[in-house]
Structure formats: structure tokens, C-alpha cells
Design a protein around this motif. Structure first.
Motif, PDB file in Angstrom:
ATOM      1  N   UNK A 178      -3.038  29.799  19.921  1.00  0.00           N
ATOM      2  CA  UNK A 178      -4.130  29.522  18.974  1.00  0.00           C
ATOM      3  C   UNK A 178      -3.654  28.613  17.853  1.00  0.00           C
ATOM      4  N   UNK A 179      -2.469  28.947  17.306  1.00  0.00           N
ATOM      5  CA  UNK A 179      -1.948  28.165  16.187  1.00  0.00           C
ATOM      6  C   UNK A 179      -1.682  26.737  16.636  1.00  0.00           C
ATOM      7  N   UNK A 180      -1.067  26.600  17.814  1.00  0.00           N
ATOM      8  CA  UNK A 180      -0.738  25.265  18.323  1.00  0.00           C
ATOM      9  C   UNK A 180      -2.009  24.460  18.531  1.00  0.00           C
ATOM     10  N   UNK A 181      -3.037  25.134  19.049  1.00  0.00           N
ATOM     11  CA  UNK A 181      -4.299  24.443  19.302  1.00  0.00           C
ATOM     12  C   UNK A 181      -4.938  23.983  17.996  1.00  0.00           C
ATOM     13  N   UNK A 182      -4.964  24.887  17.003  1.00  0.00           N
ATOM     14  CA  UNK A 182      -5.566  24.528  15.712  1.00  0.00           C
ATOM     15  C   UNK A 182      -4.818  23.350  15.105  1.00  0.00           C
ATOM     16  N   UNK A 183      -3.490  23.381  15.236  1.00  0.00           N
ATOM     17  CA  UNK A 183      -2.674  22.293  14.685  1.00  0.00           C
ATOM     18  C   UNK A 183      -2.951  20.994  15.436  1.00  0.00           C
ATOM     19  N   UNK A 200      -6.214  19.571  14.382  1.00  0.00           N
ATOM     20  CA  UNK A 200      -6.186  18.987  13.043  1.00  0.00           C
ATOM     21  C   UNK A 200      -5.415  17.672  13.040  1.00  0.00           C
ATOM     22  N   UNK A 201      -4.380  17.571  13.895  1.00  0.00           N
ATOM     23  CA  UNK A 201      -3.589  16.343  13.947  1.00  0.00           C
ATOM     24  C   UNK A 201      -4.287  15.262  14.757  1.00  0.00           C
ATOM     25  N   UNK A 202      -5.006  15.702  15.797  1.00  0.00           N
ATOM     26  CA  UNK A 202      -5.536  14.733  16.748  1.00  0.00           C
ATOM     27  C   UNK A 202      -6.926  14.226  16.393  1.00  0.00           C
ATOM     28  N   UNK A 217     -13.830  14.781  22.968  1.00  0.00           N
ATOM     29  CA  UNK A 217     -12.931  14.314  24.002  1.00  0.00           C
ATOM     30  C   UNK A 217     -11.480  14.461  23.532  1.00  0.00           C
ATOM     31  N   UNK A 218     -11.273  14.040  22.277  1.00  0.00           N
ATOM     32  CA  UNK A 218      -9.926  14.129  21.735  1.00  0.00           C
ATOM     33  C   UNK A 218      -9.481  15.598  21.662  1.00  0.00           C
ATOM     34  N   UNK A 219     -10.413  16.488  21.255  1.00  0.00           N
ATOM     35  CA  UNK A 219     -10.090  17.914  21.195  1.00  0.00           C
ATOM     36  C   UNK A 219      -9.760  18.456  22.575  1.00  0.00           C
TER      37      UNK A 219
END
Ligand SMILES: [Zn+2]
Length: 276
Positions: free
Chosen positions: A43-48, A51-53, A132-134
Motif C-alpha cells: 500500500x505504501x509503495x503504491x501510494x508513493x 504521488x511520484x508518477x 493510465x499513469x496510475x
């Protein structure tokens, strides 16, 4: 607290919305439960990643000027209309002096309306791109997780062989498509074997290559007809991902080797597959 309760509370915990006692209980559980800890990390990696992408787009000057000029026109019209009613628009406030709000009102409302319209325009233009980016970022996280799992769980290959004539028939018999299997040993990327994996809601082929002391997981599955995409290199959590498509397949190479190594791998691979 059990795993199910943790799952229900995970979003609130990540957003820091829970009371301290509940948060502490969750933290305790995460220390003792590998499964929930992994879910938390994902979850944390996905949220990060999101936010980055998520791309940031500036409104073009032309759009900004158009909004400003229509705003000026609207304000001009509205201010003229209200001049005669000034006395009715005085707002009496207890304990405070009477304060005319006439000229603030159109600004506030029109400003708000303009902001809403602008937001709607921006969202309708950008949402598909953001989604798409998400989705790509989510897939990247899944690919890395799959790569790491294959190394950690000692489950790198289902069929271990450097012989493409062994690996290919094995994969062909397990999948509803026939990926190209190429040994690149003489070019410094020996084939170690193949494995079945599951991504994007379907079984996919994972070919495993070695580069010096490192491993490359090379995921292949059919591409939707008509898909075009420019090759994409992503660096995430210390891993390199390289994605490209051809007329038949989606390719994702995932590894901790350098981006250069992955680019070389792609070129060698493409040189050897039948031209499509
Ligand atoms: Zn648990």
C-alpha cells in the motif's frame, strides 16, 4: 486485532486518520504478522508511486487568459447590476460594525465558479492520463513484487534450463499463447529457465535471465490488438523496469541491473526474434 480488521483499517491507518490506541494496535500486529506487513508495504509503495508518477500539468496561457477575460466580463456586468441595491446588501452583524460586502460577493462567487469550471476542464483532460499513469505504476509495483518474491521464495523457475528448446515447449503447454524464448548466453545474458506468473488478471510467462550475479525477470503476455506504446524505462525502489510492446506481446524486464544493461538486453532480444 485480527488480519481482517487490519485490512479494514489499513486505509485509515495510512492516511493517519485513526486514534492513537488503534494505530498502536495495528503497529503491534504489523510487527508480528508478515502477511499484513507485506500488504502495508505494498500500500505504501503504491501510494508513493502514485504521488511520484502523477504528472503535473500547467494550464496553457491561452486557457488562463480566456478564463480571466470571461471572469472580468462577468464581474463587470454583475457589479453594474448591483450598484443600485447597495443598501440592501449591507450585512448587519451583532457586535460588529456594518460592513458592505457588495463588491466582495461577485468576486467570491465568480472566483469560486471559475475555479470549479477550471477544475472540471483540467480533470476531464487529465484524468485518463492520470489513470493510465496510475495503472502503469500499479503494474510496476506488482512486477517488482513478483521479481522480489521469485528471488526470496526460492521459486525463480518452474522449468530450470538454459535450453530454449526445453523452456519454450514447457511454457507453450501451460499458456494460451507462445512467447519467444531466446537464450542470450553468448551475449552475457544466459537463460536460466521459465516460470508461470499471474499479472493483470491473467497467467503470464516469466523468463529468467542472468546478468553477472544478478537476475532479470522477463515477463511476457499478449498485447491487446492495436496497442502502441513507446518503450518506457522506470526506476522504482532500487529496481529498473523496461517496458515495450510489439504487435503481439507486452514485455516487461525487471531487475536490479543498470538501465543500460536492460536496454542492451532489449536490443539483443529484438535482434533475435522474428521481425514483427
Ligand atoms: Zn495479519
Amino acid at each position: 486485532m485480527n488480519c481482517e480488521e487490519i485490512t479494514d483499517l489499513m486505509d485509515g491507518y495510512l492516511d493517519d486518520e485513526l486514534d492513537p490506541i488503534t494505530s498502536q494496535k495495528i503497529e503491534q500486529h504489523l510487527c508480528n504478522c508478515r502477511k499484513c506487513e507485506q500488504a502495508y508495504e505494498a500500500h505504501t509503495a503504491l501510494a508513493y508511486a502514485i504521488s511520484q508518477g502523477a504528472p503535473y500539468y500547467k494550464a496553457p496561457t491561452e486557457l488562463r487568459e480566456r478564463v480571466q477575460s470571461s471572469l472580468r466580463e462577468a464581474i463587470g456586468a454583475s457589479a453594474t447590476r448591483c450598484v443600485g441595491h447597495e443598501s440592501q446588501l449591507l450585512v448587519p452583524r451583532r457586535g460588529a460594525e456594518r460592513r458592505p460586502v457588495l463588491l466582495e460577493t461577485p468576486w467570491n462567487w465568480l472566483g469560486l465558479a471559475a475555479a470549479v469550471i477550471l477544475a472540471a476542464i483540467i480533470v476531464s483532460n487529465l484524468l485518463p492520463r492520470l489513470q493510465r499513469s496510475g495503472a502503469d505504476q500499479f503494474l510496476a509495483t506488482q512486477l517488482i513484487a513478483s521479481h522480489v518474491r521469485s528471488l526470496m521464495a526460492n521459486h525463480l523457475t518452474d522449468v530450470a534450463s538454459s535450453d530454449q528448446h526445453t523452456v519454450k515447449p514447457w511454457l507453450d503447454s501451460k499458456l494460451d499463447f507462445a512467447p519467444a524464448v531466446i537464450d542470450l548466453g553468448s551475449e552475457g545474458f544466459p537463460l536460466l529457465g521459465g516460470r508461470l506468473d499471474y499479472l493483470e488478471n491473467r497467467p503470464v510467462a516469466a523468463l529468467v535471465y542472468q546478468r553477472r550475479k544478478h537476475f532479470i525477470n522477463f515477463f511476457v503476455w499478449p498485447v491487446a490488438p492495436g496497442t502502441t506504446s513507446t518503450p518506457k524505462a522506470i526506476s522504482h525502489q532500487g529496481y529498473q523496469l523496461l517496458h515495450w510492446v510489439d504487435s503481439d506481446f507486452n514485455y516487461w524486464a525487471v531487475s536490479d541491473v543498470s538501465d543500460n544493461d536492460l536496454q542492451t538486453f532489449k536490443q539483443l532480444f529484438e535482434k533475435q526474434i522474428p521481425h514483427r
